[in-house]
Design a protein around this motif. Structure first.
Motif, PDB file in Angstrom:
ATOM      1  N   PRO A   1       0.792  -1.232   0.000  1.00 59.71           N
ATOM      2  CA  PRO A   1       0.000   0.000   0.000  1.00 59.71           C
ATOM      3  C   PRO A   1       0.827   1.287   0.000  1.00 59.71           C
ATOM      4  N   ASP A   2       1.993   1.265   0.621  1.00 57.90           N
ATOM      5  CA  ASP A   2       2.778   2.488   0.760  1.00 57.90           C
ATOM      6  C   ASP A   2       3.592   2.758  -0.503  1.00 57.90           C
ATOM      7  N   ASN A   3       3.486   3.987  -1.007  1.00 59.58           N
ATOM      8  CA  ASN A   3       4.190   4.355  -2.240  1.00 59.58           C
ATOM      9  C   ASN A   3       5.697   4.218  -2.117  1.00 59.58           C
ATOM     10  N   ALA A   4       6.248   4.735  -1.037  1.00 57.15           N
ATOM     11  CA  ALA A   4       7.699   4.680  -0.854  1.00 57.15           C
ATOM     12  C   ALA A   4       8.183   3.238  -0.739  1.00 57.15           C
ATOM     13  N   ALA A   5       7.388   2.396  -0.108  1.00 61.18           N
ATOM     14  CA  ALA A   5       7.775   0.990   0.034  1.00 61.18           C
ATOM     15  C   ALA A   5       7.762   0.275  -1.314  1.00 61.18           C
ATOM     16  N   ARG A   6       6.840   0.653  -2.216  1.00 60.46           N
ATOM     17  CA  ARG A   6       6.835   0.041  -3.545  1.00 60.46           C
ATOM     18  C   ARG A   6       8.099   0.408  -4.305  1.00 60.46           C
ATOM     19  N   LEU A   7       8.475   1.681  -4.244  1.00 58.04           N
ATOM     20  CA  LEU A   7       9.710   2.105  -4.927  1.00 58.04           C
ATOM     21  C   LEU A   7      10.917   1.385  -4.349  1.00 58.04           C
ATOM     22  N   GLN A   8      11.003   1.293  -3.029  1.00 60.31           N
ATOM     23  CA  GLN A   8      12.134   0.610  -2.404  1.00 60.31           C
ATOM     24  C   GLN A   8      12.180  -0.858  -2.811  1.00 60.31           C
ATOM     25  N   ALA A   9      11.015  -1.500  -2.878  1.00 57.73           N
ATOM     26  CA  ALA A   9      10.968  -2.907  -3.275  1.00 57.73           C
ATOM     27  C   ALA A   9      11.461  -3.095  -4.708  1.00 57.73           C
ATOM     28  N   LEU A  10      11.170  -2.125  -5.577  1.00 57.08           N
ATOM     29  CA  LEU A  10      11.679  -2.200  -6.950  1.00 57.08           C
ATOM     30  C   LEU A  10      13.186  -1.987  -6.980  1.00 57.08           C
ATOM     31  N   GLN A  11      13.668  -1.038  -6.213  1.00 59.10           N
ATOM     32  CA  GLN A  11      15.106  -0.753  -6.197  1.00 59.10           C
ATOM     33  C   GLN A  11      15.920  -1.924  -5.673  1.00 59.10           C
ATOM     34  N   THR A  12      15.383  -2.656  -4.713  1.00 62.64           N
ATOM     35  CA  THR A  12      16.116  -3.782  -4.127  1.00 62.64           C
ATOM     36  C   THR A  12      15.910  -5.088  -4.891  1.00 62.64           C
ATOM     37  N   GLY A  13      15.031  -5.075  -5.899  1.00 62.13           N
ATOM     38  CA  GLY A  13      14.788  -6.289  -6.670  1.00 62.13           C
ATOM     39  C   GLY A  13      13.743  -7.204  -6.075  1.00 62.13           C
ATOM     40  N   GLU A  14      13.076  -6.758  -5.014  1.00 59.95           N
ATOM     41  CA  GLU A  14      12.030  -7.580  -4.397  1.00 59.95           C
ATOM     42  C   GLU A  14      10.826  -7.719  -5.324  1.00 59.95           C
ATOM     43  N   ILE A  15      10.554  -6.664  -6.106  1.00 63.06           N
ATOM     44  CA  ILE A  15       9.556  -6.724  -7.157  1.00 63.06           C
ATOM     45  C   ILE A  15      10.215  -6.227  -8.440  1.00 63.06           C
ATOM     46  N   GLN A  16       9.558  -6.448  -9.573  1.00 59.30           N
ATOM     47  CA  GLN A  16      10.147  -6.031 -10.853  1.00 59.30           C
ATOM     48  C   GLN A  16       9.331  -4.971 -11.563  1.00 59.30           C
ATOM     49  N   GLY A  17       8.244  -4.536 -10.930  1.00 54.73           N
ATOM     50  CA  GLY A  17       7.449  -3.473 -11.497  1.00 54.73           C
ATOM     51  C   GLY A  17       6.355  -3.062 -10.533  1.00 54.73           C
ATOM     52  N   TYR A  18       5.861  -1.833 -10.700  1.00 55.10           N
ATOM     53  CA  TYR A  18       4.697  -1.400  -9.910  1.00 55.10           C
ATOM     54  C   TYR A  18       3.999  -0.255 -10.622  1.00 55.10           C
ATOM     55  N   ASP A  19       2.759  -0.043 -10.232  1.00 55.36           N
ATOM     56  CA  ASP A  19       1.917   0.987 -10.823  1.00 55.36           C
ATOM     57  C   ASP A  19       1.778   2.149  -9.845  1.00 55.36           C
ATOM     58  N   LEU A  20       1.160   3.226 -10.333  1.00 56.13           N
ATOM     59  CA  LEU A  20       0.815   4.380  -9.490  1.00 56.13           C
ATOM     60  C   LEU A  20       2.056   5.039  -8.894  1.00 56.13           C
ATOM     61  N   VAL A  21       3.021   5.314  -9.745  1.00 53.49           N
ATOM     62  CA  VAL A  21       4.240   5.993  -9.316  1.00 53.49           C
ATOM     63  C   VAL A  21       3.891   7.386  -8.815  1.00 53.49           C
ATOM     64  N   GLU A  22       4.381   7.723  -7.639  1.00 50.61           N
ATOM     65  CA  GLU A  22       4.152   9.071  -7.115  1.00 50.61           C
ATOM     66  C   GLU A  22       4.960  10.085  -7.920  1.00 50.61           C
ATOM     67  N   PRO A  23       4.369  11.245  -8.211  1.00 54.41           N
ATOM     68  CA  PRO A  23       5.072  12.240  -9.025  1.00 54.41           C
ATOM     69  C   PRO A  23       6.462  12.595  -8.500  1.00 54.41           C
TER      70      PRO A  23
END
Length: 570
Positions: free
Chosen positions: A265-287
């Motif tokens: 749910p948390d925007n910053a956590a989604r970005l961090q998960a992408l940066q660390t390779g925990e996920i490979q993509g996400y939607d709803l990027v914060e501006p």
């Protein structure tokens, strides 16, 4: 919801970690982990209207028609071609051969009619606006056995479905429709297995105290069954939803073998998960995260056009919002420009009506309400009210949307505006899944609420037609002149005349002020740089397939590893 299948948290972690090192575009052993803003509300297309549910269903189910990738153009899907009668009330579809549902049952004309008859014969517990939203939007609702207050069979666009032969079906309509082919692309009107719907009791359940349908069967949580390139594997709410490739798919095989949708749910956590390779993509990027993503060579940013609108609902069924002067006061209190400038990172456009300029029927000369808190106070006094005017204002938690990256910040800014303009705001919240959207649709989310819309197809009927063609509990509005205009526009065959009708409707809507549209936002997804083949859609999740995605070139990775090893040995 029905009982959900449980998986060990350790297994979830293992799957996510295992996905990080996967490569190869041949579909053998590949896993893509995609970060979502929330869980789906359910996996029965007929009973959902939220983006996270639609995203998952779009990989598993298909309709008679679909949108061409990256466009809003209609093309064949489960139907290969079609023909309309001269009066536009009968549409005959030729169906694709050798298609099976994920449970092995055949796709044919009887299956198509079973789905239409299911929607038309929904019992009263499934007739709420928030429960069968898209049936009521796409086909004007209409039920064979309507409950109290539900639209009747005579109200419906749908008249009947006829299985002409095994691979030919005719949809009979009560009136012509200029948007029927686009409507049939909606994931909520996709064709699913009749056998699975019956075996897993898709329609069993009851309404809760909030008027929301709570299924007691397991179809919507454990057994969604379509014809698409991916099929359901498992769902652990709050942790992951897993799809696997359908190796018996009638069309081109999906590249990636497994997709894991992981709610973060948390925007910053989604970005961090992408940066660390925990996920490979996400939607709803914060501006505010766009520069970070664009500046990282290991990541990529994919953009959608602004086919959306964020708005504040004004519920006229809740006094004093039944007074147009008070609604005008709300509109003058809102500082749209400040919110768009502050929270959209240069990727938002201030909205003056309920549809973006890219859609035909946009009217340049609608009434507008400039930010003027003093004028708001004058209007409240003119309405005979004592300042401050007490109101409830709802906003959702645990979610971000294209049009609303951070609902709490938008709410706080708007509440401050309103409090300074003669109102006294009482904040109310509800979790997006499974509660908030239903509360809004049913008119139970305060005097005001934050919500928005992402297009399903590029037509004004999918914006203002969705909101205002019939009286809707969300707005508490019944304006026959507006409803009639939109009904006429939907069936008008002449495009120029249609545009005029929609422009006229936009003017009347903004005179009535059923809400305050404030933003059209350019939406973005973030991906690992090695992800290839994902095509953003102007309609968002209802047009984006993961079947064309590849995770990079495994052979290239292997050659790189060998080279590095030889250099080390030297």
């Amino acid at each position: 919801m029905g009982k959900l299948r449980l998986l060990l948290l350790a297994a979830v972690a293992a799957l996510a970690v295992g996905a990080v090192g996967c490569g190869g575009g041949d579909g053998d052993g590949d896993t893509l982990v995609f970060g979502t803003a929330s869980d789906p509300t359910a996996l029965d297309g007929a009973l959902i209207s939220d983006g996270e549910s639609i995203r998952v269903l779009y990989q598993m189910t298909e309709g008679l028609t679909r949108l061409a990738p990256g466009t809003s153009d209609v093309e064949p899907s489960l139907a290969t071609d079609w023909e309309a009668s001269e009066d536009g009330r009968a549409w005959t579809f030729n169906l694709r051969e050798d298609v099976t549902f994920h449970d092995g049952e055949p796709f044919n004309a009887e299956a198509v009619c079973f789905n239409f008859d299911r929607w038309f014969n929904f019992p009263p517990a499934l007739q709420g606006d928030s429960t069968t939203y898209y049936w009521q939007y796409g086909f004007g609702g209409g039920f064979a056995n309507p409950g109290e207050g539900s639209p009747t069979a005579e109200d419906s666009l749908y008249a009947s479905c006829e299985a002409v032969d095994e691979l030919t079906v005719t949809l009979n309509l009560n009136r012509p429709s200029a948007t029927i082919l686009s409507t049939l692309t909606l994931p909520s009107l996709h064709i699913v297995s009749p056998a699975a719907l019956e075996e897993y009791e898709a329609d069993a359940g009851a309404q809760n105290e909030d008027g929301l349908f709570q299924p007691s069967g397991t179809y919507a949580t454990e057994h969604p069954t379509g014809t698409g390139p991916y099929k359901f594997e498992s769902w652990t709410v709050g942790e992951q939803l897993v799809l696997t490739r359908n190796d018996d798919y009638w069309g081109e095989q999906a590249e990636v073998e497994e997709i894991i949708f992981r709610p973060i749910p948390d925007n910053a956590a989604r970005l961090q998960a992408l940066q660390t390779g925990e996920i490979q993509g996400y939607d709803l990027v914060e501006p505010q995260d766009v520069p970070t993503i664009e500046g990282d060579s290991d990541l990529q940013l994919l953009e959608r056009p602004p086919f959306n609108v964020g708005y504040i609902t004004i519920n006229q069924a809740k006094p004093p919002m039944d007074n147009r002067l008070v609604r005008q006061a709300v509109a003058h209190a809102i500082n749209k420009q400040e919110v768009v400038d502050s929270f959209y990172g240069g990727r938002g456009i201030v909205a003056i009506q309920f549809m973006p300029q890219e859609i035909f029927g946009y009217a340049e000369d609608v009434p507008t309400y400039e930010y003027n808190p003093q004028r708001s106070r004058e209007l409240l006094q003119q309405a005979g009210l004592t300042i401050p005017v007490e109101i409830e204002f709802f906003y959702p938690t645990d979610v971000s949307r294209d049009y609303m990256p951070d609902p709490k910040r938008n709410f706080e800014a708007f509440a401050a505006n309103l409090n300074a303009a003669g109102f006294r705001v009482t904040p109310r919240t509800a979790p997006w899944s499974p509660t908030y959207v239903g509360l809004v649709n049913d008119g139970n989310a305060g005097h005001l609420n934050l919500i928005g819309w992402i297009a399903d197809f590029a037509d004004p009927d999918n914006f203002i037609g969705t909101f205002f063609q019939t009286p809707a509990a969300q707005f508490g509005m019944n304006e026959p002149e507006i409803h009639d205009l939109l009904n006429r526009a939907e069936i008008e065959p002449d495009q120029a005349r249609r545009e005029e009708l929609y422009q006229q409707a936009n003017r009347l809507i903004m005179e009535n002020i059923p809400g305050v549209p404030y933003v059209h936002a350019t939406a973005a997804l973030a991906m690992n740089a090695e992800i290839q083949g994902f095509v953003p859609s102007p309609v968002g999740v209802g047009g984006e397939s993961f079947a064309t995605v590849t995770l990079g070139d495994e052979d290239t990775d292997d050659e790189t590893d060998e080279t590095e090893t030889e250099e080390t040995e030297e």
